[in-house]
Structure formats: C-alpha cells, structure tokens
Write an enzyme that holds these catalytic residues in place. Structure first.
Site, PDB file in Angstrom:
ATOM      1  N   ASP A  53      51.807  61.160  39.975  1.00 44.71           N
ATOM      2  CA  ASP A  53      52.163  62.484  40.489  1.00 44.71           C
ATOM      3  C   ASP A  53      51.972  63.532  39.387  1.00 44.71           C
ATOM      4  O   ASP A  53      52.624  63.462  38.347  1.00 44.71           O
ATOM      5  CB  ASP A  53      53.634  62.422  40.924  1.00 44.71           C
ATOM      6  CG  ASP A  53      54.124  63.721  41.528  1.00 44.71           C
ATOM      7  OD1 ASP A  53      53.392  64.727  41.469  1.00 44.71           O
ATOM      8  OD2 ASP A  53      55.253  63.714  42.049  1.00 44.71           O
ATOM      9  N   CYS A  85      48.982  67.917  46.366  1.00 44.61           N
ATOM     10  CA  CYS A  85      48.254  67.637  45.109  1.00 44.61           C
ATOM     11  C   CYS A  85      47.295  66.461  45.262  1.00 44.61           C
ATOM     12  O   CYS A  85      46.078  66.636  45.361  1.00 44.61           O
ATOM     13  CB  CYS A  85      49.222  67.356  43.971  1.00 44.61           C
ATOM     14  SG  CYS A  85      50.342  68.739  43.596  1.00 44.61           S
ATOM     15  N   SER A 127      46.886  63.747  47.614  1.00 42.41           N
ATOM     16  CA  SER A 127      46.147  63.336  48.830  1.00 42.41           C
ATOM     17  C   SER A 127      45.124  64.377  49.296  1.00 42.41           C
ATOM     18  O   SER A 127      44.036  63.976  49.741  1.00 42.41           O
ATOM     19  CB  SER A 127      47.092  62.912  49.966  1.00 42.41           C
ATOM     20  OG  SER A 127      47.952  63.952  50.354  1.00 42.41           O
ATOM     21  N   ASN A 176      51.657  66.052  49.938  1.00 41.76           N
ATOM     22  CA  ASN A 176      50.386  66.447  50.594  1.00 41.76           C
ATOM     23  C   ASN A 176      49.895  67.813  50.104  1.00 41.76           C
ATOM     24  O   ASN A 176      49.277  68.566  50.858  1.00 41.76           O
ATOM     25  CB  ASN A 176      50.524  66.435  52.139  1.00 41.76           C
ATOM     26  CG  ASN A 176      49.196  66.530  52.889  1.00 41.76           C
ATOM     27  OD1 ASN A 176      49.152  67.060  53.993  1.00 41.76           O
ATOM     28  ND2 ASN A 176      48.121  66.037  52.319  1.00 41.76           N
TER      29      ASN A 176
HETATM   30  P1  4NP Z   1      51.759  65.284  45.694  1.00 42.83           P
HETATM   31  O1  4NP Z   1      52.583  66.034  44.546  1.00 42.83           O
HETATM   32  O2  4NP Z   1      52.665  64.198  46.245  1.00 42.83           O
HETATM   33  O3  4NP Z   1      50.586  64.730  44.974  1.00 42.83           O
HETATM   34  O4  4NP Z   1      51.396  66.330  46.731  1.00 42.83           O
HETATM   35  C1  4NP Z   1      53.883  66.519  44.715  1.00 42.83           C
HETATM   36  C2  4NP Z   1      54.071  67.774  45.219  1.00 42.83           C
HETATM   37  C3  4NP Z   1      55.355  68.265  45.339  1.00 42.83           C
HETATM   38  C4  4NP Z   1      56.430  67.509  44.938  1.00 42.83           C
HETATM   39  C5  4NP Z   1      56.224  66.248  44.428  1.00 42.83           C
HETATM   40  C6  4NP Z   1      54.952  65.749  44.312  1.00 42.83           C
HETATM   41  N1  4NP Z   1      57.737  68.035  45.016  1.00 42.83           N
HETATM   42  O5  4NP Z   1      58.692  67.337  44.642  1.00 42.83           O
HETATM   43  O6  4NP Z   1      57.921  69.157  45.466  1.00 42.83           O
END
Ligand code: 4NP
Length: 162
Positions: free
Chosen positions: A129, A17, A19, A15
C-alpha cells in the site's frame, strides 16, 4: 451470438491507488497486444472510504511517467462481482482474506494475488500500500504491476485462447 469475453478485476483496499494502477497497466498491455476489445477489465476496493473518487493523483502521475493512463471512479467489490469476473486479483494478503468470503469456492472467479503472476516475485508477495508513503512507493507499484500483469496476460491468453 457473441461469445463472452474473459473478464479481470483488480482489487485493493481503497480502489484509488493500486488497483486502478493495475487496471491501467493491464489495459496498456492489452492495447500493445491489440487485444483491448477482447478482455473486460475493471477494478474495485474492499473498503468504502473513497467511493466515487478518481484515482489518487500520485498514482496517476507515477503511471504517466511510464506512459500509462490511470482513470476511473472508486467502487466497492461486491458479492455479485464474484460471478461477473473470471479473474479476481488481490494486491495483498489482507485484500485476499477480505475477498475470500465474497468469492468463495466453486464460483466463477479465480481469486489470486496479482504478484503470483510475476515469476520473479517470491511466493505470497504483495503490492504494498503506497498511500501513506512518498512518490517512490507509487513508482514501485507501477513496476510491480507491469511485471505481474505481463505474466497475467500470458495466462489469460493461454486459458481463453486469445
Ligand atoms: P489503495 O490505497 O488500497 O491502493 O487504493 C489506499 C487508499 C486509501 C487508504 C488506504 C489505502 N485509506 O486508508 O484511506
């Protein structure tokens, strides 16, 4: 009496990047359509790594390059959200699998992949991601969210009579 507004929640892992980007893009499109006050929009994550943090600055910058504002504080998707929202949009297959036991069958929310609403995307397509990649990945997230959210808006308008 005020009728309940349709409600949409975008969900990724952190939450911070994807979303929040989808949330900002959908708000942007609603604004262009003059519907900002007519739909409830939110986002959440399936993980708890970044609770309370603002969106990743790379996501904020990529959206800003397209004239779109991305804001908010990370929170986790909870079981109660499945009853609060009409639409729950997962960014990838892992999010979808994590959400299924929470959203379940027969509840209020309709659970789908966001890119199901992009007619140009292949079936089952994800918003990848971007966290461990470069800025190009964040720009791609914005473009994919724009294409899918445009299709989502058409559906929400049709199904909720907006
Ligand atoms: P999101 O991206 O799911 O699009 O917010 C990520 C942000 C952090 C992490 C993985 C994906 N992380 O592993 O910290």
């Amino acid at each position: 009496m005020t009728l309940a507004r349709p409600s949409v929640c975008f969900v990724c892992l952190g939450n911070i990047c994807r979303s929040p980007t989808a949330e900002g893009v959908f708000r942007h499109l609603l604004g262009q359509a003059g519907l900002d006050e007519r739909v409830v929009v939110d986002s959440a994550g399936t993980g708890a790594y970044h609770l309370g943090k603002p969106p990743d600055r790379r996501a904020v910058a990529a959206a800003r390059r397209r004239g779109i504002e991305v804001a908010g504080a990370a929170r986790r998707f909870e079981r109660a959200d499945a009853e609060r929202f009409d639409w729950v949009l997962a960014m990838d297959q892992e999010n979808l699998a994590d959400l299924r036991p929470l959203v379940g069958l027969g509840g209020r929310a309709r659970l789908q992949l966001l890119r199901d609403f992009d007619p140009a995307a292949p079936p089952g397509a994800s918003v990848p991601d971007p966290y461990y990649g470069g800025d190009a990945g964040f720009d791609e997230v914005v473009e994919q969210c724009l294409a899918a959210c445009a299709g989502l808006l058409v559906r929400v308008r049709a199904e909720h009579g907006l």
